[in-house]
Design a protein around this motif. Structure first.
Motif, PDB file in Angstrom:
ATOM      1  N   ILE A  67      49.952  34.026  29.497  1.00  0.00           N
ATOM      2  CA  ILE A  67      49.306  34.602  30.682  1.00  0.00           C
ATOM      3  C   ILE A  67      47.794  34.651  30.482  1.00  0.00           C
ATOM      4  O   ILE A  67      47.027  34.284  31.387  1.00  0.00           O
ATOM      5  CB  ILE A  67      49.866  36.001  30.994  1.00  0.00           C
ATOM      6  N   GLU A  68      47.355  35.080  29.313  1.00  0.00           N
ATOM      7  CA  GLU A  68      45.917  35.175  29.053  1.00  0.00           C
ATOM      8  C   GLU A  68      45.251  33.806  29.050  1.00  0.00           C
ATOM      9  O   GLU A  68      44.161  33.642  29.620  1.00  0.00           O
ATOM     10  CB  GLU A  68      45.665  35.891  27.720  1.00  0.00           C
ATOM     11  N   ILE A  69      45.868  32.836  28.439  1.00  0.00           N
ATOM     12  CA  ILE A  69      45.282  31.492  28.400  1.00  0.00           C
ATOM     13  C   ILE A  69      45.253  30.889  29.806  1.00  0.00           C
ATOM     14  O   ILE A  69      44.258  30.276  30.208  1.00  0.00           O
ATOM     15  CB  ILE A  69      46.033  30.601  27.395  1.00  0.00           C
ATOM     16  N   ALA A  70      46.316  31.079  30.567  1.00  0.00           N
ATOM     17  CA  ALA A  70      46.338  30.585  31.950  1.00  0.00           C
ATOM     18  C   ALA A  70      45.258  31.266  32.793  1.00  0.00           C
ATOM     19  O   ALA A  70      44.570  30.610  33.590  1.00  0.00           O
ATOM     20  CB  ALA A  70      47.712  30.810  32.569  1.00  0.00           C
ATOM     21  N   ALA A  71      45.079  32.557  32.616  1.00  0.00           N
ATOM     22  CA  ALA A  71      44.043  33.285  33.361  1.00  0.00           C
ATOM     23  C   ALA A  71      42.649  32.804  32.965  1.00  0.00           C
ATOM     24  O   ALA A  71      41.775  32.654  33.825  1.00  0.00           O
ATOM     25  CB  ALA A  71      44.180  34.787  33.130  1.00  0.00           C
ATOM     26  N   ALA A  72      42.443  32.562  31.681  1.00  0.00           N
ATOM     27  CA  ALA A  72      41.138  32.075  31.215  1.00  0.00           C
ATOM     28  C   ALA A  72      40.819  30.722  31.839  1.00  0.00           C
ATOM     29  O   ALA A  72      39.691  30.481  32.286  1.00  0.00           O
ATOM     30  CB  ALA A  72      41.125  31.985  29.688  1.00  0.00           C
ATOM     31  N   ILE A  73      41.805  29.853  31.896  1.00  0.00           N
ATOM     32  CA  ILE A  73      41.602  28.553  32.540  1.00  0.00           C
ATOM     33  C   ILE A  73      41.348  28.742  34.029  1.00  0.00           C
ATOM     34  O   ILE A  73      40.445  28.133  34.606  1.00  0.00           O
ATOM     35  CB  ILE A  73      42.811  27.624  32.285  1.00  0.00           C
ATOM     36  N   GLY A  74      42.126  29.613  34.666  1.00  0.00           N
ATOM     37  CA  GLY A  74      41.962  29.875  36.094  1.00  0.00           C
ATOM     38  C   GLY A  74      40.589  30.415  36.445  1.00  0.00           C
ATOM     39  O   GLY A  74      40.051  30.130  37.520  1.00  0.00           O
ATOM     40  N   LEU A  75      39.990  31.196  35.556  1.00  0.00           N
ATOM     41  CA  LEU A  75      38.649  31.721  35.800  1.00  0.00           C
ATOM     42  C   LEU A  75      37.587  30.629  35.839  1.00  0.00           C
ATOM     43  O   LEU A  75      36.496  30.840  36.349  1.00  0.00           O
ATOM     44  CB  LEU A  75      38.272  32.748  34.726  1.00  0.00           C
ATOM     45  N   LEU A  76      37.917  29.462  35.308  1.00  0.00           N
ATOM     46  CA  LEU A  76      36.962  28.363  35.257  1.00  0.00           C
ATOM     47  C   LEU A  76      37.220  27.304  36.324  1.00  0.00           C
ATOM     48  O   LEU A  76      36.449  26.359  36.448  1.00  0.00           O
ATOM     49  CB  LEU A  76      36.985  27.730  33.863  1.00  0.00           C
ATOM     50  N   VAL A  77      38.289  27.451  37.086  1.00  0.00           N
ATOM     51  CA  VAL A  77      38.620  26.522  38.168  1.00  0.00           C
ATOM     52  C   VAL A  77      38.199  27.187  39.485  1.00  0.00           C
ATOM     53  O   VAL A  77      38.776  28.211  39.861  1.00  0.00           O
ATOM     54  CB  VAL A  77      40.130  26.195  38.181  1.00  0.00           C
ATOM     55  N   PRO A  78      37.195  26.641  40.167  1.00  0.00           N
ATOM     56  CA  PRO A  78      36.644  27.322  41.341  1.00  0.00           C
ATOM     57  C   PRO A  78      37.672  27.842  42.346  1.00  0.00           C
ATOM     58  O   PRO A  78      37.558  28.965  42.818  1.00  0.00           O
ATOM     59  CB  PRO A  78      35.744  26.264  41.967  1.00  0.00           C
ATOM     60  N   ARG A  79      38.672  27.077  42.652  1.00  0.00           N
ATOM     61  CA  ARG A  79      39.661  27.493  43.650  1.00  0.00           C
ATOM     62  C   ARG A  79      40.521  28.665  43.160  1.00  0.00           C
ATOM     63  O   ARG A  79      41.083  29.411  43.952  1.00  0.00           O
ATOM     64  CB  ARG A  79      40.533  26.293  44.000  1.00  0.00           C
ATOM     65  N   LEU A  80      40.625  28.828  41.851  1.00  0.00           N
ATOM     66  CA  LEU A  80      41.521  29.839  41.281  1.00  0.00           C
ATOM     67  C   LEU A  80      40.804  31.069  40.738  1.00  0.00           C
ATOM     68  O   LEU A  80      41.466  31.999  40.257  1.00  0.00           O
ATOM     69  CB  LEU A  80      42.346  29.216  40.150  1.00  0.00           C
ATOM     70  N   THR A  81      39.488  31.115  40.794  1.00  0.00           N
ATOM     71  CA  THR A  81      38.745  32.185  40.131  1.00  0.00           C
ATOM     72  C   THR A  81      39.175  33.580  40.576  1.00  0.00           C
ATOM     73  O   THR A  81      39.416  34.452  39.742  1.00  0.00           O
ATOM     74  CB  THR A  81      37.233  32.024  40.352  1.00  0.00           C
ATOM     75  N   GLY A  82      39.268  33.795  41.873  1.00  0.00           N
ATOM     76  CA  GLY A  82      39.631  35.115  42.386  1.00  0.00           C
ATOM     77  C   GLY A  82      41.046  35.512  42.035  1.00  0.00           C
ATOM     78  O   GLY A  82      41.309  36.654  41.641  1.00  0.00           O
ATOM     79  N   VAL A  83      41.968  34.567  42.161  1.00  0.00           N
ATOM     80  CA  VAL A  83      43.374  34.859  41.866  1.00  0.00           C
ATOM     81  C   VAL A  83      43.567  35.113  40.372  1.00  0.00           C
ATOM     82  O   VAL A  83      44.299  36.022  39.983  1.00  0.00           O
ATOM     83  CB  VAL A  83      44.282  33.707  42.355  1.00  0.00           C
ATOM     84  N   ALA A  84      42.884  34.338  39.533  1.00  0.00           N
ATOM     85  CA  ALA A  84      42.976  34.554  38.084  1.00  0.00           C
ATOM     86  C   ALA A  84      42.437  35.930  37.718  1.00  0.00           C
ATOM     87  O   ALA A  84      43.045  36.653  36.915  1.00  0.00           O
ATOM     88  CB  ALA A  84      42.207  33.458  37.345  1.00  0.00           C
ATOM     89  N   ALA A  85      41.323  36.307  38.323  1.00  0.00           N
ATOM     90  CA  ALA A  85      40.754  37.632  38.047  1.00  0.00           C
ATOM     91  C   ALA A  85      41.673  38.735  38.560  1.00  0.00           C
ATOM     92  O   ALA A  85      41.827  39.774  37.908  1.00  0.00           O
ATOM     93  CB  ALA A  85      39.365  37.747  38.678  1.00  0.00           C
ATOM     94  N   LEU A  86      42.306  38.520  39.705  1.00  0.00           N
ATOM     95  CA  LEU A  86      43.243  39.501  40.247  1.00  0.00           C
ATOM     96  C   LEU A  86      44.434  39.690  39.302  1.00  0.00           C
ATOM     97  O   LEU A  86      44.865  40.812  39.037  1.00  0.00           O
ATOM     98  CB  LEU A  86      43.710  39.072  41.635  1.00  0.00           C
ATOM     99  N   GLY A  87      44.954  38.597  38.772  1.00  0.00           N
ATOM    100  CA  GLY A  87      46.031  38.688  37.792  1.00  0.00           C
ATOM    101  C   GLY A  87      45.589  39.427  36.536  1.00  0.00           C
ATOM    102  O   GLY A  87      46.348  40.220  35.966  1.00  0.00           O
TER     103      GLY A  87
END
Length: 135
Positions: A67-87
């Motif tokens: 979960i942490e690694i997926a969130a870290a990657i998501g924080l760097l993908v523009p389309r996913l930044t908000g959702v990754a931070a929400l998670g």
């Protein structure tokens, strides 16, 4: 230059500064969360001991790591930044609670990361809404 043009220029400048600040926060948050995920995944003795103390089993360490690694990657993908931070907000609330009530330590690091993640969610709220198809 008319008043409207100067307001628009000021808004663009403010928007650009906000965007830069959010990206700095996202990169720092991704680094910190990603590093924690990697340490959990590779079996760092501190992480193994922490999850033993929690009592949830070592399988849970792997789940949190992914979960942490997926969130870290998501924080760097523009389309996913908000959702990754929400998670991450959800994950960090649980981590702070676990640290405070199960491990008996002050959840200072978790609280700081939670505030940063919350600010990213707030700053990227339009992306969160777009991700879930809201208008």
């Amino acid at each position: 230059m008319s008043t409207t043009e100067s307001i628009t220029a000021a808004q663009k400048k403010t928007g650009r500064g906000k965007n830069i600040a959010l990206w700095v926060a996202q990169v720092l948050l991704a680094y910190q969360i990603g590093l924690g995920g990697v340490l959990k995944l590779i079996g760092d003795p501190t992480m193994v001991g922490m999850f033993e103390a929690i009592g949830a089993g070592q399988w849970f360490r792997y789940v949190v790591a992914v979960i942490e690694i997926a969130a870290a990657i998501g924080l760097l993908v523009p389309r996913l930044t908000g959702v990754a931070a929400l998670g991450l907000v959800g994950l960090l609330v649980c981590a702070a609670g676990t640290n405070a009530f199960v491990l008996g330590g002050p959840p200072i690091i978790e609280a700081v990361l939670l505030v940063i993640a919350g600010l990213v969610v707030w700053g990227r709220w339009s992306r969160v809404k777009a991700f879930f198809g809201a208008k």
